[in-house]
Design an enzyme around this catalytic site. Structure first.
Site, PDB file in Angstrom:
ATOM      1  CB  THR A 194       3.580 -41.629  13.472  1.00  0.00           C
ATOM      2  OG1 THR A 194       4.473 -42.292  13.863  1.00  0.00           O
ATOM      3  CG2 THR A 194       2.747 -41.458  12.708  1.00  0.00           C
TER       4      THR A 194
ATOM      5  CE  LYS B 101       6.227 -43.729  10.791  1.00  0.00           C
ATOM      6  NZ  LYS B 101       6.860 -43.206  11.550  1.00  0.00           N
TER       7      LYS B 101
ATOM      8  CE  LYS C  44      -0.766 -43.248  16.213  1.00  0.00           C
ATOM      9  NZ  LYS C  44       0.525 -42.691  15.607  1.00  0.00           N
TER      10      LYS C  44
END
Length: 304
Positions: free
Chosen positions: A99, A175, A243
């Site tokens: 990701t 995503k 994150k």
């Protein structure tokens, strides 16, 4: 590009291990790479052709590479700092399934092209169970020829493959939007279960009600079970959502678009990380709430 028979899977965590095992079952020659000796032993016993801490020495054996690490920095390390990209045969397709931001995806593609390598921007979802079953959801972008070259790997690892478009970065963006929902669902689930704890509603009962009613979500059902069990061993981690929700925030800022719910969720995960829970399961975000009793957690009491 030659037909893919061998695949190097780099990153044998909960998703990478499942993907590697799925490739073994599909009859591919699997080369598994990780720094964790236990993961290497597990995959070796499952039937991988080779397991190692270093992919570079086996680069000439690899028809394709699947990278399932945590972030862009790790992708850059395994591809460029180790010398792997330089050692791979030209036109080897690289499936980058971390990701990462769209900009990072584009930069990685540009660097790979300098070595004559092609990239599929291919983030994944579905959790460890779906990965183990070869039923991940993959949201990918890249050239049609790269999709075709990686078909044996995609078929082995995914139940659904979405072709978002030819431009690398589109898969990463989809995503990131997905992670907005995932992070908000975990945070909302934690808030609901914390309120139940404060109201002295048994958490196993609350969990059972929600998972059989309209307020349920995949993330609530999966992650809040960890809370009920008092098990915060990391399947995913609080710091991963710090994150990912920062990537969501950065994407929104670039588009000058407000995201009040994901901003609140990010603050919850940052607070949990700051309190020392960053390496625990992401359901540990519930620990930011004070004055409640949680299974397996010693929480300071406050006056009600």
């Amino acid at each position: 590009m030659n037909e893919v028979q061998s695949v190097g899977v780099i990153g044998l965590g909960s998703m990478g291990m499942g993907a590697a095992k799925s490739c073994v079952r599909a009859g591919l020659d699997v080369y598994g790479f990780d720094l964790n000796p236990q993961a290497l032993e597990t995959l070796g016993e499952y039937g991988a052709k080779v397991v190692s801490t270093s992919a570079v020495e086996f680069a000439d054996k690899l028809d394709s590479v699947l990278i399932l690490v945590v972030n862009a920095a790790q992708v850059n390390t395994v591809l460029f700092k180790t010398g792997l990209a330089a050692a791979l045969r030209p036109n080897t397709p690289i499936m980058v399934s971390a990701t990462i931001s769209a900009e990072d995806a584009k930069q990685i593609e540009a660097q790979l092209s300098e070595y004559g390598l092609v990239m599929l921007d291919a983030p994944v979802s579905g959790g460890a169970v779906k990965a183990e079953a070869g039923e991940m959801t993959i949201m990918a972008s890249g050239a049609v020829s790269t999709f075709e070259a990686l078909a044996p790997v995609l078929d082995a690892t995914a139940a659904k493959v979405y072709n978002i478009g030819e431009a690398v970065g589109l898969g990463a963006t989809v995503k990131i939007i997905h992670q907005l929902l995932a992070g908000v669902h975990i945070a909302a689930g934690a808030e609901a279960m914390a309120l139940a704890a404060r109201a002295n509603i048994p958490l196993d009962l609350m969990y059972d009600v929600v998972t059989n009613a309209a307020g349920n979500s995949w993330m609530f059902e999966n992650r809040m079970k960890h809370v009920v069990d008092g098990d915060y061993s990391p399947k995913s981690m609080v710091d991963i959502f710090v994150k990912d929700l920062n990537l969501v925030s950065d994407t929104a800022q670039d588009l000058k678009f407000p995201l009040p719910l994901s901003s609140a969720a990010l603050n919850m995960f940052v607070s949990a990380s700051n309190a020392g829970f960053g390496q625990e399961d992401d359901s540990a975000v519930i620990k930011v709430f004070q004055g409640i009793d949680l299974p397996g957690v010693n929480t300071p009491k406050v006056e009600k």
